[in-house]
Design an enzyme around this catalytic site. Structure first.
Site, PDB file in Angstrom:
ATOM      1  N   LYS A  74      19.562 -29.676   4.825  1.00  0.00           N
ATOM      2  CA  LYS A  74      18.394 -28.960   4.283  1.00  0.00           C
ATOM      3  C   LYS A  74      18.389 -27.498   4.769  1.00  0.00           C
ATOM      4  CE  LYS A  74      13.586 -28.419   5.396  1.00  0.00           C
ATOM      5  NZ  LYS A  74      12.469 -28.828   6.223  1.00  0.00           N
ATOM      6  N   THR A 108       9.850 -26.234   8.688  1.00  0.00           N
ATOM      7  CA  THR A 108      10.987 -25.375   8.335  1.00  0.00           C
ATOM      8  C   THR A 108      11.033 -25.284   6.816  1.00  0.00           C
ATOM      9  OG1 THR A 108      12.224 -26.110  10.265  1.00  0.00           O
ATOM     10  CG2 THR A 108      13.487 -25.062   8.505  1.00  0.00           C
ATOM     11  N   LYS A 124      15.004 -19.001  12.045  1.00  0.00           N
ATOM     12  CA  LYS A 124      15.342 -20.433  12.120  1.00  0.00           C
ATOM     13  C   LYS A 124      16.603 -20.743  11.290  1.00  0.00           C
ATOM     14  CE  LYS A 124      14.709 -24.966  12.440  1.00  0.00           C
ATOM     15  NZ  LYS A 124      14.878 -25.714  13.644  1.00  0.00           N
TER      16      LYS A 124
HETATM   17  P1  NAD Z   1       8.556 -36.192   9.222  1.00  0.00           P
HETATM   18  O1  NAD Z   1       8.993 -36.580   7.854  1.00  0.00           O
HETATM   19  O2  NAD Z   1       8.670 -37.163  10.333  1.00  0.00           O
HETATM   20  O3  NAD Z   1       7.022 -35.690   9.164  1.00  0.00           O
HETATM   21  C1  NAD Z   1       6.438 -35.027   8.077  1.00  0.00           C
HETATM   22  C2  NAD Z   1       5.066 -35.671   7.851  1.00  0.00           C
HETATM   23  O4  NAD Z   1       4.393 -34.955   6.805  1.00  0.00           O
HETATM   24  C3  NAD Z   1       5.149 -37.140   7.406  1.00  0.00           C
HETATM   25  O5  NAD Z   1       4.402 -37.933   8.315  1.00  0.00           O
HETATM   26  C4  NAD Z   1       4.551 -37.114   6.003  1.00  0.00           C
HETATM   27  O6  NAD Z   1       3.814 -38.302   5.697  1.00  0.00           O
HETATM   28  C5  NAD Z   1       3.632 -35.907   6.086  1.00  0.00           C
HETATM   29  N1  NAD Z   1       3.286 -35.359   4.784  1.00  0.00           N
HETATM   30  C6  NAD Z   1       4.093 -35.080   3.730  1.00  0.00           C
HETATM   31  N2  NAD Z   1       3.383 -34.560   2.708  1.00  0.00           N
HETATM   32  C7  NAD Z   1       2.088 -34.514   3.133  1.00  0.00           C
HETATM   33  C8  NAD Z   1       0.868 -34.090   2.530  1.00  0.00           C
HETATM   34  N3  NAD Z   1       0.834 -33.625   1.285  1.00  0.00           N
HETATM   35  N4  NAD Z   1      -0.266 -34.203   3.260  1.00  0.00           N
HETATM   36  C9  NAD Z   1      -0.250 -34.679   4.526  1.00  0.00           C
HETATM   37  N5  NAD Z   1       0.872 -35.109   5.142  1.00  0.00           N
HETATM   38  C10 NAD Z   1       2.016 -35.020   4.441  1.00  0.00           C
HETATM   39  O7  NAD Z   1       9.367 -34.847   9.545  1.00  0.00           O
HETATM   40  P2  NAD Z   1       9.556 -34.155  10.995  1.00  0.00           P
HETATM   41  O8  NAD Z   1      10.804 -34.618  11.613  1.00  0.00           O
HETATM   42  O9  NAD Z   1       8.268 -34.252  11.737  1.00  0.00           O
HETATM   43  O10 NAD Z   1       9.805 -32.626  10.532  1.00  0.00           O
HETATM   44  C11 NAD Z   1       8.750 -31.799  10.087  1.00  0.00           C
HETATM   45  C12 NAD Z   1       9.301 -30.385   9.902  1.00  0.00           C
HETATM   46  O11 NAD Z   1       9.855 -29.922  11.123  1.00  0.00           O
HETATM   47  C13 NAD Z   1      10.409 -30.290   8.852  1.00  0.00           C
HETATM   48  O12 NAD Z   1      10.237 -29.101   8.117  1.00  0.00           O
HETATM   49  C14 NAD Z   1      11.682 -30.246   9.695  1.00  0.00           C
HETATM   50  O13 NAD Z   1      12.736 -29.539   9.043  1.00  0.00           O
HETATM   51  C15 NAD Z   1      11.196 -29.493  10.917  1.00  0.00           C
HETATM   52  N6  NAD Z   1      11.953 -29.767  12.160  1.00  0.00           N
HETATM   53  C16 NAD Z   1      12.273 -31.036  12.520  1.00  0.00           C
HETATM   54  C17 NAD Z   1      12.998 -31.269  13.695  1.00  0.00           C
HETATM   55  C18 NAD Z   1      13.375 -32.669  14.122  1.00  0.00           C
HETATM   56  O14 NAD Z   1      14.230 -32.814  15.020  1.00  0.00           O
HETATM   57  N7  NAD Z   1      12.780 -33.716  13.570  1.00  0.00           N
HETATM   58  C19 NAD Z   1      13.382 -30.190  14.490  1.00  0.00           C
HETATM   59  C20 NAD Z   1      13.009 -28.913  14.122  1.00  0.00           C
HETATM   60  C21 NAD Z   1      12.297 -28.696  12.952  1.00  0.00           C
END
Ligand code: NAD
Length: 297
Positions: free
Chosen positions: A244, A94, A169
């Site tokens: 966010k 997102t 979204k």
């Molecule tokens: P998260 O923090 O658990 O996962 C993100 C991952 O990206 C982490 O493991 C981090 O180490 C990795 N990362 C960061 N920078 C990086 C890089 N340069 N290279 C490689 N890996 C890298 O977050 P999440 O909960 O999985 O959410 C991910 C996205 O999905 C976000 O944008 C969030 O807004 C969206 N989202 C989350 C949810 C939810 O319920 N968790 C629901 C809908 C949308």
């Protein structure tokens, strides 16, 4: 079956990548946190993001925010430079609409088809393969991505051109943030007026106040047994993520010249809530605590 690079194996990306493995794809994954790569069963570890992308038919990114996506796609050792022409890039993070559109243009210049495809449905939906995908990008890219998205989601909607998935979204989540605050204020007021929460639920869930925040995610314990209120507001969808998304909606509204006074107020309320120690990691329905504290029964 395709060879798919997957970058960002966190709470959402991990289970999404596992579903691609289950569907029979060869998945090569990368995350900055090594233990996250190890936890994604069946995913072959890559040494870098570019390594995961090189030779892939498709790459999926699931990263925290726009700055991470820009860095991974176009920074030093970036993914776009490593991808083969005609390959597909699906960004499910997102992020802000402007970065999504910039990234699509950068991809197009390299002959890569990029879609912004943020999701709703949370970690549960990611694990069950029932996510909703809101997709922005060309018809050609969407048609190519559809079979891959089908392996991770249940509802897949092509929302229009580049950036429109992100637009959908943030509009959806602005409605959700506002409606959760409204529902929370109403339950806090009801308590103050001596009206039982279950009674308010029985009436409003069948009346004009009915909304998803009340009937699926009720912010008080009791009326909806599966809602986070029944487990001390363990997330679910964290208040930090709601903040966010509300900030992204405000940025987009400012750029587009749209009037969103309630969206602005919702961002303020979640900012206030998240500023108190421990709240940011709670489920976003925990925002009711703000009104209960100020308005004790
Ligand atoms: P998260 O923090 O658990 O996962 C993100 C991952 O990206 C982490 O493991 C981090 O180490 C990795 N990362 C960061 N920078 C990086 C890089 N340069 N290279 C490689 N890996 C890298 O977050 P999440 O909960 O999985 O959410 C991910 C996205 O999905 C976000 O944008 C969030 O807004 C969206 N989202 C989350 C949810 C939810 O319920 N968790 C629901 C809908 C949308």
């Amino acid at each position: 079956m395709a060879r798919i690079g997957f970058i960002g194996l966190g709470n959402m990306g991990g289970p999404m990548a596992r579903n691609l493995v289950k569907a029979g794809h060869e998945v090569v994954g990368f995350d900055l946190v090594k233990t996250n790569i190890g936890a994604a069963a069946g995913v072959r570890p890559a040494a870098s993001a570019a390594d995961a992308a090189s030779g892939a038919d498709a790459v999926v990114t699931m990263l925290p925010a726009g700055a991470h996506v820009r860095e991974v796609l176009t920074g030093k050792g970036g993914v776009l430079a490593a991808m083969k022409p005609g390959a597909l890039l699906i960004d499910s993070s997102t992020i802000d609409v402007a970065t999504a559109r910039d990234m699509e243009a950068a991809a197009r210049a390299k002959g890569v088809l990029l879609l912004d495809a943020p999701v709703s449905g949370g970690v549960g939906g990611a694990e069950a393969g029932t996510l909703t995908f809101m997709v922005g990008g060309s018809e050609e890219a969407f048609a190519k991505a559809r079979p891959i998205l089908d392996n991770m989601g249940k509802t897949i909607v092509h929302a229009g051109g580049p950036g429109n998935g992100q637009a959908a979204k943030i509009c959806n989540n602005m409605i959700l943030g506002i409606s959760m605050i409204a529902t929370s204020e109403a339950f806090a007021l009801a308590a103050r007026l001596g009206l039982d929460a279950q009674k308010l639920f029985d009436i409003s869930s069948k009346s004009s106040g009915q909304c998803w925040s009340m009937t699926s995610y009720c912010p008080v314990p009791g009326p909806v047994p599966t809602s986070p209120a029944n487990r001390n507001y363990k997330a679910g969808f964290t208040a930090a993520m709601m903040l966010k998304d509300l900030k992204l909606a405000q940025e987009a509204a400012a750029t587009a010249g749209a009037l969103t006074p309630l969206g602005a107020e919702a961002a303020q309320v979640y900012g206030l809530f998240c500023a108190q120690a421990g709240n940011a990691a709670l489920d976003f329905s925990g925002v009711i605590g703000l009104f209960q504290e100020r308005n004790p029964a």
